[in-house]
Design an enzyme around this catalytic site. Structure first.
Site, PDB file in Angstrom:
ATOM      1  N   SER A 147     -32.696  77.235  91.857  1.00  0.00           N
ATOM      2  CA  SER A 147     -32.039  76.590  90.721  1.00  0.00           C
ATOM      3  C   SER A 147     -30.556  76.875  90.818  1.00  0.00           C
ATOM      4  O   SER A 147     -30.145  77.869  91.428  1.00  0.00           O
ATOM      5  CB  SER A 147     -32.596  77.155  89.408  1.00  0.00           C
ATOM      6  OG  SER A 147     -31.801  76.760  88.311  1.00  0.00           O
ATOM      7  N   TYR A 160     -34.059  84.874  83.813  1.00  0.00           N
ATOM      8  CA  TYR A 160     -34.366  83.698  84.636  1.00  0.00           C
ATOM      9  C   TYR A 160     -33.349  83.578  85.765  1.00  0.00           C
ATOM     10  O   TYR A 160     -33.728  83.389  86.933  1.00  0.00           O
ATOM     11  CB  TYR A 160     -34.351  82.435  83.779  1.00  0.00           C
ATOM     12  CG  TYR A 160     -34.556  81.167  84.574  1.00  0.00           C
ATOM     13  CD1 TYR A 160     -35.787  80.879  85.157  1.00  0.00           C
ATOM     14  CD2 TYR A 160     -33.515  80.250  84.755  1.00  0.00           C
ATOM     15  CE1 TYR A 160     -35.981  79.726  85.897  1.00  0.00           C
ATOM     16  CE2 TYR A 160     -33.701  79.095  85.491  1.00  0.00           C
ATOM     17  CZ  TYR A 160     -34.933  78.838  86.060  1.00  0.00           C
ATOM     18  OH  TYR A 160     -35.115  77.695  86.798  1.00  0.00           O
TER      19      TYR A 160
END
Length: 252
Positions: A147, A160
């Site tokens: 990501s 995250y």
């Protein structure tokens, strides 16, 4: 025959395992590669979703198994099944992931552990299960979904982001350690993509806001599937270590 036609023909000979294949990027990648006649084994926790995908691809070479990427034995069963069925594994796509978000001050220990187990250990379990096969083959390609959160840190997303920074480091270590065995490693790094990832956010207001932005200007899952298709089809001499794919309108 054009270069693209040669690449598609080459793909027909590849055996590809996709973890986290029941929806979103994993499902879109399964459908695209099946369309190109690759031999595919897909796995995820949601067995019924896998069945639906395979049942809609009746004329394609797609097998499916249930698997929880946090359990090494589950992942190894998928790899062992693939080797038993096809004799090898050419590509492993580690795609499973979750994205709960909240301030660190809320101390959501269970969410943090789930992210560490799925986002990091899921990748490591895939690597551990398939690497002995690829080393013996002296060839292979391991791809992991990361990501842009592996490049920048966002408020309320520290854990995250930490998992995605970790995956980036792991995949670079894999590249350095296994390049002489002709094993490629690729990090697919999407920006905002319209997937079901928002459903893993326990704060429904935040999740719905993410869903809305994804729908308005985010990428489609098939856009990332195209990126995976591209990196798989590079010549043996070419290894794309990382591909960042953002929506044009995304700021960071």
């Amino acid at each position: 025959m054009t270069e693209l036609e040669n690449r598609v023909k080459k793909l027909e000979d590849k055996v590809i395992v996709i973890m986290g294949a029941s929806s979103g990027i994993g499902e879109a990648t399964t459908r695209l590669l099946a369309e190109k006649n690759a031999k595919i084994v897909i796995a995820a926790r949601r067995f019924e979703k896998l069945q639906e995908i395979v049942n809609s691809l009746t004329d394609k070479c797609v097998n499916y198994l249930p698997a929880d990427v946090t359990q090494f034995d589950d992942v190894k069963k998928v790899i062992d099944f693939t080797v038993k069925t096809y004799g090898r594994v050419d590509v492993l796509f580690n795609n499973a992931g979750i994205m709960p978000t909240a301030p660190l001050s809320e101390g959501r220990l269970d969410e943090w552990k789930s992210m560490l187990d799925i986002n990091i250990m899921g990748v490591l379990n895939g690597i551990a299960a398939v690497l002995p096969i690829m080393i013996s083959q002296k060839s292979g390609h391991i791809i992991s979904t990361d990501s842009v959160a592996g490049h920048v840190v966002y408020p309320n997303s520290a854990v995250y982001c930490g998992t995605k920074f970790a995956v980036k480091a792991i995949m670079e270590g894999l590249r350095q350690e296994q390049r002489e065995n002709n094993i490629k490693s690729t990090l697919i790094t999407p920006g905002a993509v319209e997937t079901e990832l928002y459903t893993t956010i326990n704060n429904k207001e935040v999740g719905e806001a993410l869903k809305k932005s994804q729908q308005e200007w985010g990428l489609k899952a098939k856009d990332i599937a195209e990126a995976v298709f591209f990196v798989i089809n590079t010549p043996d001499r070419v290894s794309i270590s990382e591909m960042i794919v953002r929506p044009t309108l995304q700021e960071r």
